[in-house]
Design an enzyme around this catalytic site. Structure first.
Site, PDB file in Angstrom:
ATOM      1  N   LYS A 130       0.916  -1.167  -0.109  1.00 13.21           N
ATOM      2  CA  LYS A 130      -0.029   0.037  -0.020  1.00 13.21           C
ATOM      3  C   LYS A 130       0.796   1.326   0.266  1.00 13.21           C
ATOM      4  CE  LYS A 130      -1.820   2.348   3.397  1.00 13.21           C
ATOM      5  NZ  LYS A 130      -1.532   3.778   2.900  1.00 13.21           N
ATOM      6  N   SER A 181       6.085   6.929  10.370  1.00 12.48           N
ATOM      7  CA  SER A 181       6.205   7.641  11.669  1.00 12.48           C
ATOM      8  C   SER A 181       6.259   6.671  13.006  1.00 12.48           C
ATOM      9  CB  SER A 181       5.124   8.708  11.959  1.00 12.48           C
ATOM     10  OG  SER A 181       3.982   8.013  11.755  1.00 12.48           O
ATOM     11  N   THR A 217       2.468   5.997  14.256  1.00 15.44           N
ATOM     12  CA  THR A 217       1.896   4.787  13.285  1.00 15.44           C
ATOM     13  C   THR A 217       2.631   3.404  13.423  1.00 15.44           C
ATOM     14  OG1 THR A 217       1.531   6.553  11.850  1.00 15.44           O
ATOM     15  CG2 THR A 217       0.847   4.293  10.994  1.00 15.44           C
ATOM     16  N   GLY A 218       3.809   3.547  13.696  1.00 22.72           N
ATOM     17  CA  GLY A 218       4.643   2.422  13.987  1.00 22.72           C
ATOM     18  C   GLY A 218       4.006   1.545  15.230  1.00 22.72           C
ATOM     19  N   GLU A 246      10.253   0.573  10.327  1.00 19.21           N
ATOM     20  CA  GLU A 246      11.446   1.606   9.982  1.00 19.21           C
ATOM     21  C   GLU A 246      10.681   3.001  10.268  1.00 19.21           C
ATOM     22  OE1 GLU A 246      14.638   1.231   9.563  1.00 19.21           O
ATOM     23  OE2 GLU A 246      14.645  -0.949   8.560  1.00 19.21           O
ATOM     24  N   CYS A 271      13.970  10.478   6.926  1.00 17.64           N
ATOM     25  CA  CYS A 271      14.136   9.718   8.114  1.00 17.64           C
ATOM     26  C   CYS A 271      15.573  10.149   8.684  1.00 17.64           C
ATOM     27  CB  CYS A 271      13.685   8.342   8.157  1.00 17.64           C
ATOM     28  SG  CYS A 271      14.529   7.479   6.950  1.00 17.64           S
ATOM     29  N   GLU A 313      10.837  15.761  15.527  1.00 14.38           N
ATOM     30  CA  GLU A 313      11.473  15.459  14.235  1.00 14.38           C
ATOM     31  C   GLU A 313      11.009  16.551  13.402  1.00 14.38           C
ATOM     32  OE1 GLU A 313       9.889  11.953  12.105  1.00 14.38           O
ATOM     33  OE2 GLU A 313      11.658  11.480  11.219  1.00 14.38           O
TER      34      GLU A 313
END
Ligand code: NAD
Length: 475
Positions: free
Chosen positions: A169, A221, A224-225, A242, A276, A374
């Site tokens: 996706k 991010s 979300t991870g 990641e 990143c 970040e």
């Protein structure tokens, strides 16, 4: 009418009858539409991947490699068209988009040469004990908007090589180039091995919780991870994450400001800072702080911010409105707190396109939001330090642990510092270099597991131990 890009499911390019718009961040114009997939289309894609897995897992590795090389070749042959499309949806200047497209083709080819050999742990008169690697099954791949093509490839290739099949996706902000590649490879890869579907915010969670997906490989991010890890826990899916970073670059007093200024600039501002592993905190020794900060600002003034499709643009727009507003919020917070700017800081949110000027801050405090969070935008806080011990502590004082860099005239001294940094990668006198043969992954909250190299490939497999007792054959 804008171009409509279809999804790849079971070897066919398909649509759902429901479309969503994709815009160009340089001018906010709609440049394409992609299908909105719901549960039914996801089920179809997963079923196609599951059916293909039965034969793909037993397909000889040479054939799997050949299919990967066909993908690499298709990307290379169509690079001109693809990088222009990438600039129009992602915003990065043509030269950088070109780098991503050729980089993805090269990364696919290089990774296809990896293999996971069987390990013999015992081979004597008593027993033969082998450790082999078997593919986990159907993989769900979820990727972000900053390097859409590279990230898609770095999920598809190890999945295919290990014998897995994949449902990928793209980010709803940047699906076009990936779907164009899907069209180019549809006939080159056996049906169902690679499926690429697009959808709105509900599609990611549906993939994460799908009962017939065995593994999630995610780049995005940290927030979300964490949700993905939670979602995957229901049936103990394997995961590779990641995630975000707040990388520190440390410049020692023996680094020549003239030699490092330009490189430091690009370590922060490539892809408009939306990387990143961009340098997001730059620590400069006090002895060279004034000279080096002046040299960085001098160079920065020569770089043009603008539409990535225009010649001479070095820094493009922010990729989407949400991120644009977040970067503005951090800059406004820095202003409200009275931090000093060496360059930039004045954004005009009323204009068309998500442009943020190159912004360099002069020694803001460690707890400033623009330092501690970040930024993921064209922002570079320069900070002074006086001792190695102090700068190592400051660099490590974050929940992130992705990468970092040390700039020095004495590489051995750089290595000593690198060994004390709590990150998955540390560069001495270079930046942003990743190898298909070395594991890339975050420590602390920057990730879980790794991509690239044998270590990355292993994450698409289970170990299986087969033991044959030789002195006890019941015959
Ligand atoms: P994001 O986490 O918002 O989205 C990434 C992907 O996840 C998108 O495809 C999105 O649609 C999907 N998604 C969103 N919510 C989901 C959910 N609840 N369940 C499943 N999927 C969901 O990240 P982004 O804003 O697209 O990308 C920027 C972030 O990615 C930055 O933090 C950056 O540091 C990170 N990043 C990390 C790496 C790395 O290799 N470590 C590389 C690139 C970007």
């Amino acid at each position: 009418m804008v171009t409509q890009y279809k999804n790849l499911i079971g070897g066919k390019m398909v649509e759902t009858g429901r479309w969503m718009d994709v815009i160009n961040p340089a001018n906010e114009q709609v440049i394409g539409q992609v299908p909105v997939c719901g549960k039914d289309e996801l089920d179809e894609a997963v079923a196609a991947a599951r059916a293909a897995f039965k034969t793909w897992k037993n397909t000889p590795i040479e054939e799997r490699r050949a299919a990967i090389m066909a993908i690499s070749g298709a990307i290379k042959e169509n690079a001109e068209e693809l990088y222009r499309l990438l600039t129009s949806e992602q915003g990065k200047p043509h030269e950088q988009a070109r780098g991503e497209i050729y980089g993805a083709a090269g990364m696919a080819a290089a990774q296809s040469t990896l293999s996971l050999e069987e390990e013999i742990v015992q081979d004597d008169d008593t027993r033969l004990m082998r450790v082999r690697r078997v593919p986990v099954g159907v993989v769900g791949g979820i990727v972000p908007w900053n390097f859409p093509v590279m990230m898609a490839i770095q999920k598809i290739v190890p999945a295919m090589l290990s014998g897995c099949t994949i449902v990928l996706k793209p980010s709803p902000f940047t699906p076009l180039t990936t779907l164009r590649i899907a069209e180019l490879i549809a006939a080159k890869v056996p049906a169902g091995v690679v499926n690429i579907i697009t959808g709105e915010d509900d599609l990611g969670p549906m993939i994460t919780s799908h009962p017939d997906i065995d593994k999630i490989t995610f780049t995005g991010s940290t927030a979300t991870g964490k949700k993905i890890m939670e979602g995957a826990s229901a049936d103990l899916k394997r995961i590779t994450l990641e995630l975000g970073g707040n990388d520190a670059s440390i410049v020692l007093p023996d680094a020549d400001p003239k030699k490092v200024a330009e490189q430091l600039f690009w370590s922060s501002f490539s892809n408009a800072g939306q990387i990143c592993v961009a340098a997001k905190r730059v620590y400069i020794h006090e002895d060279i702080y004034d000279e080096l900060s002046a040299a960085i600002v001098e160079y920065a003034k020569t770089v043009k911010v603008g539409d990535g499709s225009e010649q001479g643009t070095g820094v493009g727009p922010i990729q989407n409105r949400k991120q644009y507003e977040r970067v503005i919020e951090l800059i406004e917070d820095a202003k409200a707190n009275g931090y000093k700017f060496l360059l930039g800081g004045d954004v005009d949110p009323s204009g068309t396109g998500f442009y943020v000027p190159i912004t360099i801050l002069d020694n803001p405090p460690e707890d400033a939001r623009i330092v501690a969070e970040e930024q993921f935008g064209p922002v570079m806080p320069l900070m002074k330090f006086s001792s190695e011990e102090e700068v190592i502590a400051r660099a490590n004082n974050t929940e992130y642990g992705l990468a970092g860099a040390v700039w020095t005239g004495d590489p051995e001294r750089g290595v000593k510092i690198a060994e004390q940094l709590e990150t998955g990668t540390v560069w001495i006198n270079e930046y942003l270099h990743l190898s298909p043969f070395a594991p890339f992954g975050g420590h602390k909250q920057s990730g879980f597991g790794a991509e690239y190299g044998k270590e990355g490939l292993k994450e698409f497999t289970y170990p299986q131990v087969i033991t044959v007792r030789r002195d006890n054959v019941p015959a």
